[in-house]
Design a protein around this motif. Structure first.
Motif, PDB file in Angstrom:
ATOM      1  N   ALA A   1       0.858  -1.189   0.000  1.00 45.36           N
ATOM      2  CA  ALA A   1       0.000   0.000   0.000  1.00 45.36           C
ATOM      3  C   ALA A   1       0.890   1.233   0.000  1.00 45.36           C
ATOM      4  O   ALA A   1       2.077   1.162   0.331  1.00 45.36           O
ATOM      5  N   GLY A   2       0.313   2.335  -0.337  1.00 44.30           N
ATOM      6  CA  GLY A   2       1.087   3.571  -0.364  1.00 44.30           C
ATOM      7  C   GLY A   2       1.722   3.875   0.973  1.00 44.30           C
ATOM      8  O   GLY A   2       2.863   4.344   1.037  1.00 44.30           O
ATOM      9  N   THR A   3       1.010   3.564   2.046  1.00 43.07           N
ATOM     10  CA  THR A   3       1.519   3.898   3.378  1.00 43.07           C
ATOM     11  C   THR A   3       2.582   2.917   3.878  1.00 43.07           C
ATOM     12  O   THR A   3       3.170   3.142   4.935  1.00 43.07           O
ATOM     13  N   THR A   4       2.837   1.852   3.125  1.00 43.40           N
ATOM     14  CA  THR A   4       3.905   0.915   3.513  1.00 43.40           C
ATOM     15  C   THR A   4       4.949   0.759   2.410  1.00 43.40           C
ATOM     16  O   THR A   4       5.810  -0.117   2.487  1.00 43.40           O
ATOM     17  N   SER A   5       4.899   1.611   1.398  1.00 44.78           N
ATOM     18  CA  SER A   5       5.716   1.383   0.190  1.00 44.78           C
ATOM     19  C   SER A   5       7.217   1.343   0.483  1.00 44.78           C
ATOM     20  O   SER A   5       7.940   0.521  -0.088  1.00 44.78           O
ATOM     21  N   SER A   6       7.700   2.181   1.370  1.00 46.18           N
ATOM     22  CA  SER A   6       9.143   2.183   1.662  1.00 46.18           C
ATOM     23  C   SER A   6       9.576   0.884   2.334  1.00 46.18           C
ATOM     24  O   SER A   6      10.649   0.343   2.032  1.00 46.18           O
ATOM     25  N   ILE A   7       8.729   0.374   3.235  1.00 44.55           N
ATOM     26  CA  ILE A   7       9.075  -0.878   3.923  1.00 44.55           C
ATOM     27  C   ILE A   7       9.023  -2.042   2.942  1.00 44.55           C
ATOM     28  O   ILE A   7       9.891  -2.929   2.956  1.00 44.55           O
ATOM     29  N   VAL A   8       8.011  -2.044   2.079  1.00 47.73           N
ATOM     30  CA  VAL A   8       7.905  -3.103   1.072  1.00 47.73           C
ATOM     31  C   VAL A   8       9.122  -3.071   0.151  1.00 47.73           C
ATOM     32  O   VAL A   8       9.715  -4.113  -0.174  1.00 47.73           O
TER      33      VAL A   8
ATOM     34  N   GLY B   1       1.208   0.884   8.027  1.00 51.37           N
ATOM     35  CA  GLY B   1       1.767   2.167   7.631  1.00 51.37           C
ATOM     36  C   GLY B   1       0.769   3.276   7.901  1.00 51.37           C
ATOM     37  O   GLY B   1      -0.440   3.091   7.712  1.00 51.37           O
ATOM     38  N   GLY B   2       1.272   4.402   8.343  1.00 47.79           N
ATOM     39  CA  GLY B   2       0.403   5.540   8.624  1.00 47.79           C
ATOM     40  C   GLY B   2       0.669   6.695   7.682  1.00 47.79           C
ATOM     41  O   GLY B   2       1.707   6.744   7.003  1.00 47.79           O
ATOM     42  N   VAL B   3      -0.263   7.634   7.632  1.00 42.60           N
ATOM     43  CA  VAL B   3      -0.063   8.824   6.805  1.00 42.60           C
ATOM     44  C   VAL B   3       1.077   9.661   7.387  1.00 42.60           C
ATOM     45  O   VAL B   3       1.522   9.454   8.518  1.00 42.60           O
ATOM     46  N   GLN B   4       1.575  10.594   6.614  1.00 41.03           N
ATOM     47  CA  GLN B   4       2.673  11.442   7.082  1.00 41.03           C
ATOM     48  C   GLN B   4       2.260  12.190   8.347  1.00 41.03           C
ATOM     49  O   GLN B   4       1.108  12.605   8.493  1.00 41.03           O
ATOM     50  N   ARG B   5       3.212  12.371   9.225  1.00 39.25           N
ATOM     51  CA  ARG B   5       2.898  12.964  10.521  1.00 39.25           C
ATOM     52  C   ARG B   5       2.309  14.359  10.394  1.00 39.25           C
ATOM     53  O   ARG B   5       1.401  14.719  11.155  1.00 39.25           O
ATOM     54  N   GLU B   6       2.753  15.114   9.438  1.00 36.84           N
ATOM     55  CA  GLU B   6       2.227  16.481   9.287  1.00 36.84           C
ATOM     56  C   GLU B   6       0.785  16.493   8.770  1.00 36.84           C
ATOM     57  O   GLU B   6       0.096  17.513   8.855  1.00 36.84           O
ATOM     58  N   GLN B   7       0.320  15.351   8.238  1.00 34.15           N
ATOM     59  CA  GLN B   7      -1.048  15.259   7.728  1.00 34.15           C
ATOM     60  C   GLN B   7      -2.032  14.706   8.758  1.00 34.15           C
ATOM     61  O   GLN B   7      -3.242  14.747   8.531  1.00 34.15           O
ATOM     62  N   MET B   8      -1.525  14.208   9.848  1.00 32.15           N
ATOM     63  CA  MET B   8      -2.409  13.567  10.830  1.00 32.15           C
ATOM     64  C   MET B   8      -3.426  14.558  11.397  1.00 32.15           C
ATOM     65  O   MET B   8      -3.086  15.690  11.731  1.00 32.15           O
ATOM     66  N   GLY B   9      -4.661  14.090  11.469  1.00 28.74           N
ATOM     67  CA  GLY B   9      -5.733  14.920  11.991  1.00 28.74           C
ATOM     68  C   GLY B   9      -6.334  15.867  10.978  1.00 28.74           C
ATOM     69  O   GLY B   9      -7.241  16.642  11.316  1.00 28.74           O
ATOM     70  N   LYS B  10      -5.865  15.817   9.734  1.00 20.57           N
ATOM     71  CA  LYS B  10      -6.360  16.726   8.695  1.00 20.57           C
ATOM     72  C   LYS B  10      -7.269  16.042   7.684  1.00 20.57           C
ATOM     73  O   LYS B  10      -7.618  16.624   6.663  1.00 20.57           O
ATOM     74  N   GLY B  11      -7.610  14.796   7.949  1.00 19.02           N
ATOM     75  CA  GLY B  11      -8.480  14.088   7.024  1.00 19.02           C
ATOM     76  C   GLY B  11      -7.758  13.559   5.805  1.00 19.02           C
ATOM     77  O   GLY B  11      -8.323  13.497   4.709  1.00 19.02           O
TER      78      GLY B  11
ATOM     79  N   ILE C   1      -6.123  10.994   3.083  1.00 21.66           N
ATOM     80  CA  ILE C   1      -6.668   9.779   2.491  1.00 21.66           C
ATOM     81  C   ILE C   1      -6.183   8.553   3.273  1.00 21.66           C
ATOM     82  O   ILE C   1      -5.004   8.396   3.535  1.00 21.66           O
ATOM     83  N   GLN C   2      -7.120   7.719   3.656  1.00 26.68           N
ATOM     84  CA  GLN C   2      -6.880   6.476   4.382  1.00 26.68           C
ATOM     85  C   GLN C   2      -6.200   6.668   5.737  1.00 26.68           C
ATOM     86  O   GLN C   2      -5.531   5.770   6.243  1.00 26.68           O
ATOM     87  N   GLU C   3      -6.402   7.821   6.352  1.00 29.98           N
ATOM     88  CA  GLU C   3      -5.912   7.988   7.722  1.00 29.98           C
ATOM     89  C   GLU C   3      -6.765   7.138   8.661  1.00 29.98           C
ATOM     90  O   GLU C   3      -7.993   7.142   8.589  1.00 29.98           O
TER      91      GLU C   3
ATOM     92  N   VAL D   1       0.322  -4.513   6.361  1.00 31.34           N
ATOM     93  CA  VAL D   1      -0.737  -3.929   5.545  1.00 31.34           C
ATOM     94  C   VAL D   1      -0.738  -2.423   5.752  1.00 31.34           C
ATOM     95  O   VAL D   1      -0.166  -1.911   6.722  1.00 31.34           O
ATOM     96  N   GLY D   2      -1.373  -1.722   4.855  1.00 34.11           N
ATOM     97  CA  GLY D   2      -1.398  -0.271   4.976  1.00 34.11           C
ATOM     98  C   GLY D   2      -2.790   0.276   4.801  1.00 34.11           C
ATOM     99  O   GLY D   2      -3.692  -0.396   4.279  1.00 34.11           O
ATOM    100  N   GLY D   3      -2.972   1.501   5.226  1.00 35.28           N
ATOM    101  CA  GLY D   3      -4.240   2.173   5.014  1.00 35.28           C
ATOM    102  C   GLY D   3      -5.405   1.402   5.600  1.00 35.28           C
ATOM    103  O   GLY D   3      -5.331   0.795   6.670  1.00 35.28           O
TER     104      GLY D   3
END
Length: 544
Positions: free
Chosen positions: A24-31, A96-106, A108-110, A69-71
């Motif tokens: 998933a996009g939120t785990t792409s670096s680990i994958v 995987g989680g969304v970027q920290r600066e995006q948390m709480g802002k709605g 995608i897939q937070e 898994v992600g998202g």
């Protein structure tokens, strides 16, 4: 290197062989980081299968199972992690989680996976600082601390990409992950005193006794106490062991049920069972009536939870069995097992007999077949009639009881037992939930045979409602799907069986066990289990 690279190198250091999941996009670096290790990424068709596979892999290999898994896929994986909690298997789920600066802002897939997994794991953490490796080590240590449990960590996308500084933590040393044994010696002495005084007893073997077959058989022969196994412990002791009476609990063998009921045994030694609903015939006190009860389990919370217990031993079975064998006296009176385990088959139905099929198929499949049972009415026949002998094994997640868990976990069992064939017994309802994982088996060339009981209905639901309410809904019966034809279209070798005479064809059909096969068992569902144990539980009926 990136933190993602360090994570995968650390898992490799801790002998992780495979990771089940979907990128998933939120785990792409680990994958991406997996590529630079020897770890194999097993891409499944649904995130639920990723967690089912990790749980089954862990249970069958006694190693750490890992899924990633992600998202929103984390929500899909939740059921398998709950199963791992009930099965007490060490499973690590990485999300995987969304970027920290995006948390709480709605974004995608937070998703708040830390909170979501907190109810089914020993440890659940959203890592938001650059201490990922210490958190990863902590999580693995907690997973592998007896009694085992699943754990979860979530790594935001930007943190995965951050530069790792310093050195990898040391490998987790399981020698120092142990339980409180302060009461152990006194409990062992008290238990062996009782065993030596009581002439006749029963040894009840649960799933937690996996791996201790040799010691348990030795103890059984020394005491001449017969063995009964819980439904989930089928295969822990071979069916053909000379004083194994077979399954007790839901769908007991006739021999096990009669021996427990007749009251001759005055002591019950419980090894590695939580004495849950399925193992005790709906918590029926018949199991412990007028008997001294000795219970050994590595989870102190299970001791005395269901029935009053004379001796509670919180211990790993390896140590406890070793000490008991040194201290118990040999019994002189020989126990004679009076075969057969079950009454002779009498046809009281139409269509293919699942009982007879199970009794015949073991003569056809390789002796080292690893059997998996899914959830459905057919499992009652499996508990009572399927024989698991020395070279074979058995797995299912009964206490959590999720339909589709068996067919979803098959690839995980196959990865845990890479050189052995796997046979899955699943109903059409469960197969239509998670059956797409046969494509995963095909892509990874796994030798898995899927026996799909197709009775064109949700039979457990259909007959359960008739038993409890005297009526059913039309939707419980469904249009028959030609499952063999469907799976042939996917490029899977498939065949259909509608009579017992066709069973002999299976051996020739699966000659080259280097790929998955589907064998559809067409039945009309008129063959009913002898005792409706689950239905009685739901109706709150409990009889001796």
């Amino acid at each position: 290197m990136r933190i993602a690279d360090a994570m995968m190198k650390y898992l490799e250091l801790n002998e992780v062989e495979c990771i089940f999941g979907i990128a998933a996009g939120t785990t792409s670096s680990i994958v991406d980081a997996i590529i630079d290790t020897k770890i194999q990424q097993i891409t499944v068709r649904h995130e639920g299968a990723a967690s089912y596979c990790a749980n089954a892999y862990s249970g069958m290999s006694n190693k750490l199972g890992v899924c990633m898994v992600g998202g929103i896929g984390a929500a899909n994986a939740l059921t398998g992690i709950y199963a791992a909690k009930r099965d007490k298997n060490p499973v690590l789920i990485i999300t995987g989680g969304v970027q920290r600066e995006q948390m709480g802002k709605g974004a995608i897939q937070e998703l708040d996976t830390e909170t979501m997994f907190s109810g089914c794991t020993r440890y659940s953490k959203m890592v938001q600082k650059e201490d990922v490796l210490s958190e990863l080590k902590k999580a693995i240590e907690l997973a592998l601390t007896p009694p085992f449990a699943p754990v979860h960590i979530c790594i935001p996308m930007d943190l995965q990409k951050s530069e790792f500084t310093g050195e990898l933590p040391s490998k987790v040393d399981t020698r120092f992950l142990d339980m409180d044994l302060s009461q152990y010696n006194d409990s062992i002495i008290k238990a062996t005193d009782i065993i030596n005084k009581e002439e006749k007893g029963i040894i009840m073997v649960g799933k937690g006794a996996r791996g201790f077959s040799k010691e348990i058989k030795e103890l059984s022969k020394r005491l001449q106490w017969p063995i009964i196994t819980t439904p989930q412990a089928k295969g822990v002791i071979p069916t053909n062991f000379e004083i194994n009476l077979g399954n007790y609990g839901f769908q007991s063998t006739d021999l096990a049920y009669d021996y427990v009921k007749n009251g001759q045994a005055t002591c019950l030694l419980v090894l590695g069972s939580s004495l849950g609903e399925s193992a005790t015939l709906n918590y029926n006190p018949m199991l412990v009536k007028n008997r001294k009860v000795i219970h050994i389990d590595w989870d102190f919370k299970e001791l005395g939870k269901t029935f009053e217990t004379d001796v509670k031993i919180n211990s790993d079975l390896k140590m406890a069995l070793s000490d008991i064998l040194k201290m118990v006296n040999k019994k002189e009176e020989k126990f004679e097992r009076k075969l057969p385990l079950n009454k002779v088959y009498e046809k009281n139905h139409t269509g293919l007999s699942i009982r007879v099929f199970l009794e015949e198929i073991i003569k056809v499949l390789p002796k080292d077949t690893q059997y998996i049972c899914d959830i459905g009415e057919f499992m009652n026949f499996v508990f009572k009639y399927l024989s698991i002998d020395e070279e074979s094994d058995f797995d299912m997640s009964l206490n959590y009881g999720a339909m589709g868990s068996g067919v979803g976990s098959a690839v995980g069992v196959s990865m845990a037992k890479p050189n052995k064939p796997v046979a899955v017994i699943v109903g059409d309802g469960s197969f239509l939930m998670n059956g797409m994982e046969i494509i995963t088996a095909k892509e990874y060339n796994r030798p898995i045979i899927y026996f799909v009981v197709n009775n064109a209905m949700l039979s457990y639901v259909e007959y359960g409602h008739k038993f409890i309410y005297g009526r059913t809904l039309p939707g419980f019966r469904q249009e028959r799907i030609e499952l063999a034809q469907m799976t042939k279209a996917m490029g899977i070798n498939s065949m259909k069986i509608s009579s017992i005479e066709d069973v002999v064809k299976v051996k020739e059909f699966i000659t080259d066990l280097d790929r998955p096969y589907v064998i559809e068992l067409v039945t009309d569902g008129s063959e009913r289990p002898a005792v409706a144990d689950r239905f009685k539980a739901l109706a709150k009926i409990n009889t001796i």
